[in-house]
Design a protein around this motif. Structure first.
Motif, PDB file in Angstrom:
ATOM      1  N   ASP A 192     -70.676 -19.930 -15.768  1.00  0.00           N
ATOM      2  CA  ASP A 192     -70.518 -20.893 -14.744  1.00  0.00           C
ATOM      3  C   ASP A 192     -69.103 -21.184 -14.614  1.00  0.00           C
ATOM      4  N   THR A 193     -68.949 -21.855 -13.522  1.00  0.00           N
ATOM      5  CA  THR A 193     -67.656 -22.082 -13.164  1.00  0.00           C
ATOM      6  C   THR A 193     -67.760 -23.688 -12.738  1.00  0.00           C
ATOM      7  N   VAL A 194     -66.719 -24.549 -13.222  1.00  0.00           N
ATOM      8  CA  VAL A 194     -66.803 -26.040 -13.205  1.00  0.00           C
ATOM      9  C   VAL A 194     -65.492 -26.561 -12.701  1.00  0.00           C
ATOM     10  N   VAL A 195     -65.776 -27.388 -11.514  1.00  0.00           N
ATOM     11  CA  VAL A 195     -64.714 -28.135 -10.927  1.00  0.00           C
ATOM     12  C   VAL A 195     -64.610 -29.391 -11.524  1.00  0.00           C
ATOM     13  N   GLU A 196     -63.347 -30.185 -11.944  1.00  0.00           N
ATOM     14  CA  GLU A 196     -63.127 -31.069 -12.420  1.00  0.00           C
ATOM     15  C   GLU A 196     -62.114 -31.914 -11.580  1.00  0.00           C
ATOM     16  N   ASP A 197     -62.211 -33.377 -11.260  1.00  0.00           N
ATOM     17  CA  ASP A 197     -61.108 -33.987 -10.635  1.00  0.00           C
ATOM     18  C   ASP A 197     -60.376 -34.745 -11.706  1.00  0.00           C
ATOM     19  N   LEU A 198     -58.945 -34.749 -11.612  1.00  0.00           N
ATOM     20  CA  LEU A 198     -58.074 -35.026 -12.324  1.00  0.00           C
ATOM     21  C   LEU A 198     -57.275 -36.396 -11.705  1.00  0.00           C
ATOM     22  N   HIS A 199     -58.383 -37.459 -11.627  1.00  0.00           N
ATOM     23  CA  HIS A 199     -57.924 -38.740 -11.160  1.00  0.00           C
ATOM     24  C   HIS A 199     -57.020 -38.503  -9.884  1.00  0.00           C
ATOM     25  N   SER A 200     -57.346 -37.986  -9.102  1.00  0.00           N
ATOM     26  CA  SER A 200     -56.674 -37.609  -7.713  1.00  0.00           C
ATOM     27  C   SER A 200     -56.542 -38.902  -7.110  1.00  0.00           C
ATOM     28  N   THR A 201     -55.564 -38.770  -5.986  1.00  0.00           N
ATOM     29  CA  THR A 201     -55.653 -40.184  -4.982  1.00  0.00           C
ATOM     30  C   THR A 201     -56.623 -39.788  -3.978  1.00  0.00           C
ATOM     31  N   GLY A 203     -59.188 -37.473  -3.897  1.00  0.00           N
ATOM     32  CA  GLY A 203     -60.453 -37.124  -4.353  1.00  0.00           C
ATOM     33  C   GLY A 203     -60.762 -35.577  -4.252  1.00  0.00           C
ATOM     34  N   THR A 204     -61.813 -35.137  -5.015  1.00  0.00           N
ATOM     35  CA  THR A 204     -62.363 -33.861  -4.873  1.00  0.00           C
ATOM     36  C   THR A 204     -63.787 -33.722  -4.479  1.00  0.00           C
ATOM     37  N   PHE A 205     -64.175 -32.815  -3.725  1.00  0.00           N
ATOM     38  CA  PHE A 205     -65.222 -32.858  -3.029  1.00  0.00           C
ATOM     39  C   PHE A 205     -66.064 -31.382  -3.063  1.00  0.00           C
ATOM     40  N   VAL A 206     -67.280 -31.352  -3.011  1.00  0.00           N
ATOM     41  CA  VAL A 206     -67.974 -30.176  -3.144  1.00  0.00           C
ATOM     42  C   VAL A 206     -69.002 -30.556  -2.117  1.00  0.00           C
ATOM     43  N   ASN A 207     -69.042 -29.574  -0.929  1.00  0.00           N
ATOM     44  CA  ASN A 207     -69.737 -29.545   0.160  1.00  0.00           C
ATOM     45  C   ASN A 207     -69.960 -30.877   0.887  1.00  0.00           C
ATOM     46  N   GLY A 208     -68.640 -31.586   0.847  1.00  0.00           N
ATOM     47  CA  GLY A 208     -68.372 -32.929   1.696  1.00  0.00           C
ATOM     48  C   GLY A 208     -68.762 -34.085   0.535  1.00  0.00           C
ATOM     49  N   ARG A 213     -67.008 -34.344 -11.754  1.00  0.00           N
ATOM     50  CA  ARG A 213     -67.205 -32.888 -12.363  1.00  0.00           C
ATOM     51  C   ARG A 213     -68.598 -32.205 -11.726  1.00  0.00           C
ATOM     52  N   ARG A 214     -68.378 -30.961 -11.511  1.00  0.00           N
ATOM     53  CA  ARG A 214     -69.660 -30.290 -10.856  1.00  0.00           C
ATOM     54  C   ARG A 214     -69.688 -28.803 -11.029  1.00  0.00           C
ATOM     55  N   THR A 215     -70.759 -28.095 -11.381  1.00  0.00           N
ATOM     56  CA  THR A 215     -70.902 -26.798 -11.703  1.00  0.00           C
ATOM     57  C   THR A 215     -71.112 -26.251 -10.330  1.00  0.00           C
ATOM     58  N   LEU A 216     -70.104 -25.127  -9.928  1.00  0.00           N
ATOM     59  CA  LEU A 216     -70.280 -24.829  -8.637  1.00  0.00           C
ATOM     60  C   LEU A 216     -71.201 -23.487  -8.697  1.00  0.00           C
ATOM     61  N   ARG A 217     -71.727 -23.446  -7.126  1.00  0.00           N
ATOM     62  CA  ARG A 217     -72.835 -22.172  -6.713  1.00  0.00           C
ATOM     63  C   ARG A 217     -71.938 -21.387  -5.757  1.00  0.00           C
ATOM     64  N   GLU A 218     -72.364 -20.066  -5.670  1.00  0.00           N
ATOM     65  CA  GLU A 218     -71.607 -19.394  -4.662  1.00  0.00           C
ATOM     66  C   GLU A 218     -71.767 -19.742  -3.442  1.00  0.00           C
ATOM     67  N   GLY A 219     -70.939 -19.828  -2.454  1.00  0.00           N
ATOM     68  CA  GLY A 219     -70.940 -20.388  -1.124  1.00  0.00           C
ATOM     69  C   GLY A 219     -70.533 -21.937  -0.986  1.00  0.00           C
ATOM     70  N   ASP A 220     -70.263 -22.709  -2.163  1.00  0.00           N
ATOM     71  CA  ASP A 220     -70.086 -23.805  -1.896  1.00  0.00           C
ATOM     72  C   ASP A 220     -68.649 -24.165  -1.504  1.00  0.00           C
ATOM     73  N   LEU A 221     -68.470 -25.491  -0.551  1.00  0.00           N
ATOM     74  CA  LEU A 221     -67.250 -25.622  -0.174  1.00  0.00           C
ATOM     75  C   LEU A 221     -66.562 -26.756  -0.884  1.00  0.00           C
ATOM     76  N   VAL A 222     -65.234 -26.288  -1.497  1.00  0.00           N
ATOM     77  CA  VAL A 222     -64.826 -27.196  -2.401  1.00  0.00           C
ATOM     78  C   VAL A 222     -63.490 -27.746  -1.643  1.00  0.00           C
ATOM     79  N   GLY A 223     -63.415 -29.264  -1.613  1.00  0.00           N
ATOM     80  CA  GLY A 223     -62.352 -29.682  -0.947  1.00  0.00           C
ATOM     81  C   GLY A 223     -61.325 -30.640  -1.959  1.00  0.00           C
ATOM     82  N   PHE A 224     -60.007 -30.423  -1.547  1.00  0.00           N
ATOM     83  CA  PHE A 224     -59.205 -30.995  -2.450  1.00  0.00           C
ATOM     84  C   PHE A 224     -58.413 -32.003  -1.371  1.00  0.00           C
TER      85      PHE A 224
END
Length: 236
Positions: A192-201, A203-208, A213-224
């Protein structure tokens, strides 16, 4: 037959009254008729010291003094009985304390035995050969973040812990104002691969979708913030 002078058993009599003068013809008749009022005294035989004086003094006893002595003896006996009772009470208390100490000693022995058993178990565990290490991350498929800029693509290989941010101490550094100094982190947990936001100004996004905190799947768009990457799994 002549007799020995002062032979044992011989008693001499001495008359203290004056003998009356009797006619010769009546001497035999009156020899046995001594008057009852005549005084006679028993004399000890000469040379015999075993017979003491005829008169002895009987001591007079002090009844009051004897009663006082008896009362004092009774008081002393009562005081000794009190001291004996006190000593018996102290002995009983000490017996109780001794039993308590014996109980505490038994409890300490039980605790010591339990601690010794635990120590032996720990030693046995440490003596056991270590298990085979888990398969390293290199044996798993590589996980990538790919950013496309025009005709060129920027690829970043993820490690067990990959930080994303604006400052140089991040693994994936993004020099953009909309990216926080420490914006997010990506963690590899087995497959598994997990993305976690660190209280950014921004935000962190997955597919918009904004995520914490979210577990990623292949092909997901990750936005910072405004910047986007595609999550790619590359098999070996």
């Amino acid at each position: 037959m002549p007799t020995e002078p002062n032979a044992p058993g011989r008693v001499d009599l001495e008359c203290t009254a004056e003998m009356p003068t009797l006619p010769a013809s009546n001497a035999a008749a009156h020899a046995d008729g001594l008057a009852a009022t005549d005084s006679w005294r028993i004399l000890p035989p000469l040379g015999d010291e075993r017979i003491g004086p005829a008169e002895q003094t009987i001591p007079e006893y002090d009844r009051g003094g004897l009663e006082r002595q008896l009362s004092e003896l009774v008081q002393q006996l009562s005081a000794r009985d009190g001291r004996l009772a006190a000593l018996e009470s102290q002995l009983s208390q000490r017996d109780g304390q001794l039993k308590d100490l014996e109980g505490q000693l038994e409890a300490l022995r039980a605790q010591l035995l339990q601690a010794r058993t635990q120590l032996e178990q720990l030693q046995a565990r440490n003596a056991t050969p270590p298990a085979a290490p888990a398969r390293p991350d290199e044996a798993l498929p590589k996980r990538l973040l790919v950013r496309t800029e025009g005709a060129n693509g920027i690829v970043h290989v993820l490690t067990r812990r990959t930080t994303v941010g604006r400052t140089p101490d991040n693994d994936l550094r993004v020099e953009a104002d909309f990216v926080s100094r420490h914006h997010a982190v990506l963690l590899l947990a087995g497959s598994d691969t997990v993305v976690e936001d660190l209280h950014s100004t921004n935000g962190t996004f997955v597919n918009g979708e904004a995520v914490t905190r979210r577990t990623l799947r292949e092909g997901d768009l990750v936005g910072f913030g405004k910047l986007q990457y595609r999550f790619v799994i590359k098999p070996d």
